[in-house]
Design an enzyme around this catalytic site. Structure first.
Site, PDB file in Angstrom:
ATOM      1  N   ASP A  10       0.880  -1.181   0.000  1.00 53.82           N
ATOM      2  CA  ASP A  10       0.000   0.000   0.000  1.00 53.82           C
ATOM      3  C   ASP A  10       0.910   1.221   0.000  1.00 53.82           C
ATOM      4  O   ASP A  10       2.116   1.118   0.234  1.00 53.82           O
ATOM      5  CB  ASP A  10      -0.888  -0.008   1.260  1.00 53.82           C
ATOM      6  CG  ASP A  10      -1.780   1.230   1.362  1.00 53.82           C
ATOM      7  OD1 ASP A  10      -2.340   1.656   0.332  1.00 53.82           O
ATOM      8  OD2 ASP A  10      -1.908   1.792   2.464  1.00 53.82           O
ATOM      9  N   SER A  11       0.307   2.377  -0.206  1.00 54.49           N
ATOM     10  CA  SER A  11       1.079   3.620  -0.119  1.00 54.49           C
ATOM     11  C   SER A  11       1.547   3.870   1.322  1.00 54.49           C
ATOM     12  O   SER A  11       2.476   4.641   1.529  1.00 54.49           O
ATOM     13  CB  SER A  11       0.217   4.788  -0.585  1.00 54.49           C
ATOM     14  OG  SER A  11      -0.967   4.839   0.190  1.00 54.49           O
ATOM     15  N   CYS A  73      -4.271  -1.336  -1.886  1.00 53.60           N
ATOM     16  CA  CYS A  73      -4.453   0.107  -2.098  1.00 53.60           C
ATOM     17  C   CYS A  73      -5.390   0.249  -3.282  1.00 53.60           C
ATOM     18  O   CYS A  73      -5.125  -0.285  -4.363  1.00 53.60           O
ATOM     19  CB  CYS A  73      -3.095   0.740  -2.406  1.00 53.60           C
ATOM     20  SG  CYS A  73      -3.176   2.461  -2.887  1.00 53.60           S
ATOM     21  N   GLU A 153      -4.718   8.930   9.137  1.00 57.88           N
ATOM     22  CA  GLU A 153      -3.310   8.809   9.564  1.00 57.88           C
ATOM     23  C   GLU A 153      -3.062   9.549  10.877  1.00 57.88           C
ATOM     24  O   GLU A 153      -2.198   9.185  11.658  1.00 57.88           O
ATOM     25  CB  GLU A 153      -2.394   9.375   8.474  1.00 57.88           C
ATOM     26  CG  GLU A 153      -2.399   8.544   7.229  1.00 57.88           C
ATOM     27  CD  GLU A 153      -1.066   7.876   6.940  1.00 57.88           C
ATOM     28  OE1 GLU A 153      -0.031   8.428   7.328  1.00 57.88           O
ATOM     29  OE2 GLU A 153      -1.091   6.786   6.338  1.00 57.88           O
ATOM     30  N   CYS A 190     -11.095   3.072  -0.196  1.00 61.07           N
ATOM     31  CA  CYS A 190      -9.711   3.438   0.105  1.00 61.07           C
ATOM     32  C   CYS A 190      -9.361   2.678   1.371  1.00 61.07           C
ATOM     33  O   CYS A 190     -10.166   2.654   2.316  1.00 61.07           O
ATOM     34  CB  CYS A 190      -9.587   4.947   0.340  1.00 61.07           C
ATOM     35  SG  CYS A 190      -7.963   5.423   0.980  1.00 61.07           S
ATOM     36  N   HIS A 192      -7.511   3.304   3.695  1.00 58.81           N
ATOM     37  CA  HIS A 192      -7.390   4.128   4.905  1.00 58.81           C
ATOM     38  C   HIS A 192      -8.740   4.364   5.594  1.00 58.81           C
ATOM     39  O   HIS A 192      -8.789   4.741   6.751  1.00 58.81           O
ATOM     40  CB  HIS A 192      -6.812   5.503   4.567  1.00 58.81           C
ATOM     41  CG  HIS A 192      -5.324   5.532   4.502  1.00 58.81           C
ATOM     42  ND1 HIS A 192      -4.613   4.927   3.505  1.00 58.81           N
ATOM     43  CD2 HIS A 192      -4.411   6.111   5.332  1.00 58.81           C
ATOM     44  CE1 HIS A 192      -3.317   5.135   3.706  1.00 58.81           C
ATOM     45  NE2 HIS A 192      -3.173   5.847   4.810  1.00 58.81           N
TER      46      HIS A 192
HETATM   47  N1  DGL Z   1      -4.655   3.584   0.879  1.00 58.91           N
HETATM   48  C1  DGL Z   1      -4.768   4.246  -0.390  1.00 58.91           C
HETATM   49  C2  DGL Z   1      -5.975   3.720  -1.186  1.00 58.91           C
HETATM   50  O1  DGL Z   1      -6.546   2.718  -0.860  1.00 58.91           O
HETATM   51  C3  DGL Z   1      -4.938   5.717  -0.292  1.00 58.91           C
HETATM   52  C4  DGL Z   1      -3.964   6.492   0.475  1.00 58.91           C
HETATM   53  C5  DGL Z   1      -3.170   7.390  -0.410  1.00 58.91           C
HETATM   54  O2  DGL Z   1      -3.698   8.372  -0.925  1.00 58.91           O
HETATM   55  O3  DGL Z   1      -2.004   7.050  -0.599  1.00 58.91           O
HETATM   56  O4  DGL Z   1      -6.395   4.304  -2.135  1.00 58.91           O
END
Ligand code: DGL
Length: 272
Positions: A10-11, A73, A153, A190, A192
């Site tokens: 993931d990012s 992600c 975050e 997402c 997150h």
């Molecule tokens: N976790 C990433 C996603 O599922 C988003 C977070 C980011 O913008 O890097 O899209």
């Protein structure tokens, strides 16, 4: 039987919500989780940049001899899943968009749904396309919620700032006449966003089912492993954490997403 680990990336730490579901579904499997924290966020970057980052993260995991790649992600899944499948063949690649779209279509009865995602995921239309393949009659409203990534975050999952952001992003989902939701299901598109689930559910009320792709992705991974004969027989799997920025921050923020204690000593710092 294949004892190798499954690579997950993931990012940042958001994909830990997917890792958690993967471990719950497959406690015998080992995982290597890579959070590209130095280059977060992906969600506000262009598709070619995210595709390049995803390629580098996946290549790093493949060099560690993983047996499968899970793109935990949505933003990277939206722009890179097909590309990575071609490049990494025969290593199987699973993204989170298809499973998320399937969970959403299973949850709606009115066929009016919403997708909350990053600007990158929304602008590519990946969810709309995946939903149209499953059920072309379903109408989708997509909302880019870039601020949710920072709130998640920061650990601001409740409180006035989060409630104001939820209201600002989700107000368009309410009918102007009665203020009731015009949808009956919504996907947190997402990785997150699951930590903000409570605030989203509270705003929309009990008539909207909120789904995320973590559990359905874990089901897809589990059935692919079985059909490819890649399961492990190990009694208890191991997890390794890799991050491209400081392990201390990864551990501090990450423990909240994975729901277990995590210390900086558990995280290896790498460069891509
Ligand atoms: N976790 C990433 C996603 O599922 C988003 C977070 C980011 O913008 O890097 O899209």
């Amino acid at each position: 039987m294949d004892e190798r680990a499954i690579g997950v990336f993931d990012s940042g730490v958001g994909g830990l919500t997917v890792l958690r579901a993967l471990r719950e579904a497959m406690p015998r499997e080992s995982f290597v989780y890579l959070g590209d924290t130095a280059r977060l966020p992906y969600g506000t970057k262009g598709p070619s940049t995210v595709r390049r980052y995803a390629e580098q993260a996946a290549a790093h995991l493949v060099a560690r001899d993983v047996k499968m790649i899970v793109i935990a992600c949505n933003t990277a899944s939206a722009v890179a899943v097909e590309h990575l499948r071609e490049r990494l063949d025969p290593v199987p690649v699973v993204g989170v968009i298809e499973p998320g779209a399937r969970a959403l279509c299973a949850a709606t009865t009115t066929k009016r749904v919403a997708v909350l995602a990053t600007p990158g995921t929304v602008s590519g239309g990946a969810y709309e396309q995946a939903i149209a393949r499953i059920d072309p009659a379903t109408r989708v409203i997509s909302i880019a919620c870039a601020l949710f990534v920072s709130l998640a975050e920061e650990g601001w999952v409740r409180g006035p700032v989060t409630e104001a952001a939820v209201e600002a992003y989700l107000r368009p989902l309410l009918s102007s006449a009665e203020g009731t939701p015009e949808i009956d299901a919504l996907v947190l598109g997402c990785t997150h966003f699951p930590v903000l689930r409570g605030a989203v559910e509270e705003f929309l009320g009990p008539n909207v089912t909120v789904v995320d792709s973590a559990v359905t992705t874990a089901q897809v991974v589990s059935s692919q492993l079985a059909s490819l004969g890649l399961n492990t027989a190990d009694f208890r799997g191991q997890v390794r954490f890799l991050a491209t920025d400081e392990p201390v921050r990864f551990a501090q923020v990450g423990r909240f997403f994975i729901g277990q204690p995590l210390s900086a000593a558990d995280v290896e710092r790498i460069d891509l």
